[in-house]
Design a protein around this motif. Structure first.
Motif, PDB file in Angstrom:
ATOM      1  N   ALA A 191       0.838  -1.201   0.000  1.00 22.93           N
ATOM      2  CA  ALA A 191       0.000   0.000   0.000  1.00 22.93           C
ATOM      3  C   ALA A 191       0.867   1.243   0.000  1.00 22.93           C
ATOM      4  CB  ALA A 191      -0.922  -0.027   1.229  1.00 22.93           C
ATOM      5  N   LYS A 192       1.981   1.215   0.719  1.00 19.78           N
ATOM      6  CA  LYS A 192       2.893   2.356   0.738  1.00 19.78           C
ATOM      7  C   LYS A 192       3.470   2.609  -0.655  1.00 19.78           C
ATOM      8  CE  LYS A 192       5.336   3.633   4.785  1.00 19.78           C
ATOM      9  NZ  LYS A 192       6.501   3.422   5.615  1.00 19.78           N
ATOM     10  N   LYS A 193       3.858   1.523  -1.334  1.00 22.44           N
ATOM     11  CA  LYS A 193       4.419   1.667  -2.656  1.00 22.44           C
ATOM     12  C   LYS A 193       3.380   2.172  -3.653  1.00 22.44           C
ATOM     13  CE  LYS A 193       8.069  -1.745  -2.296  1.00 22.44           C
ATOM     14  NZ  LYS A 193       8.627  -2.996  -2.748  1.00 22.44           N
ATOM     15  N   ALA A 194       2.120   1.753  -3.440  1.00 14.63           N
ATOM     16  CA  ALA A 194       1.067   2.199  -4.353  1.00 14.63           C
ATOM     17  C   ALA A 194       0.805   3.698  -4.182  1.00 14.63           C
ATOM     18  CB  ALA A 194      -0.221   1.407  -4.111  1.00 14.63           C
ATOM     19  N   VAL A 195       0.945   4.199  -2.974  1.00 13.29           N
ATOM     20  CA  VAL A 195       0.724   5.614  -2.732  1.00 13.29           C
ATOM     21  C   VAL A 195       1.852   6.441  -3.339  1.00 13.29           C
ATOM     22  CG1 VAL A 195       0.610   7.378  -0.912  1.00 13.29           C
ATOM     23  CG2 VAL A 195      -0.670   5.260  -0.679  1.00 13.29           C
ATOM     24  N   ASP A 196       3.075   5.919  -3.266  1.00  8.01           N
ATOM     25  CA  ASP A 196       4.232   6.634  -3.806  1.00  8.01           C
ATOM     26  C   ASP A 196       4.134   6.599  -5.283  1.00  8.01           C
ATOM     27  OD1 ASP A 196       5.234   7.117  -1.296  1.00  8.01           O
ATOM     28  OD2 ASP A 196       6.545   5.362  -1.311  1.00  8.01           O
TER      29      ASP A 196
END
Length: 88
Positions: A83-88
């Motif tokens: 999820a963190k990577k998707a936000v970035d």
């Protein structure tokens, strides 16, 4: 079992009074206490075995639950990282 035997022989001597009667008490064991003791010992050993087996079963179950919880925690971390990577 106790056997009572009364020996009623009285000996009279020419130099003294008659000798008193003598009662002899003989005690004989039947071995019942030994058998009961062995049965109690066997029962204690069997009970200890079952407690030991139950304890090992509980330990294995607890280890399986802990392993599953660890896997769920790792999966949640992976989802959080994704999820963190998707936000970035």
């Amino acid at each position: 079992m106790t056997d009572y035997r009364d020996e009623t022989t009285t000996t009279t001597t020419t130099t003294g009074p008659a000798q008193p009667n003598v009662t002899v008490v003989e005690r004989r064991g039947g071995g019942g206490g030994l058998i009961i003791g062995l049965l109690v010992l066997i029962a204690v050993c069997v009970g200890a075995y079952f407690l030991f087996v139950q304890s090992n079963s509980e330990v294995r179950k607890n280890n399986a639950v802990a392993g599953a919880a660890q896997d769920v925690g790792d999966a949640a971390k992976d989802v959080g990282d994704a999820a963190k990577k998707a936000v970035d």
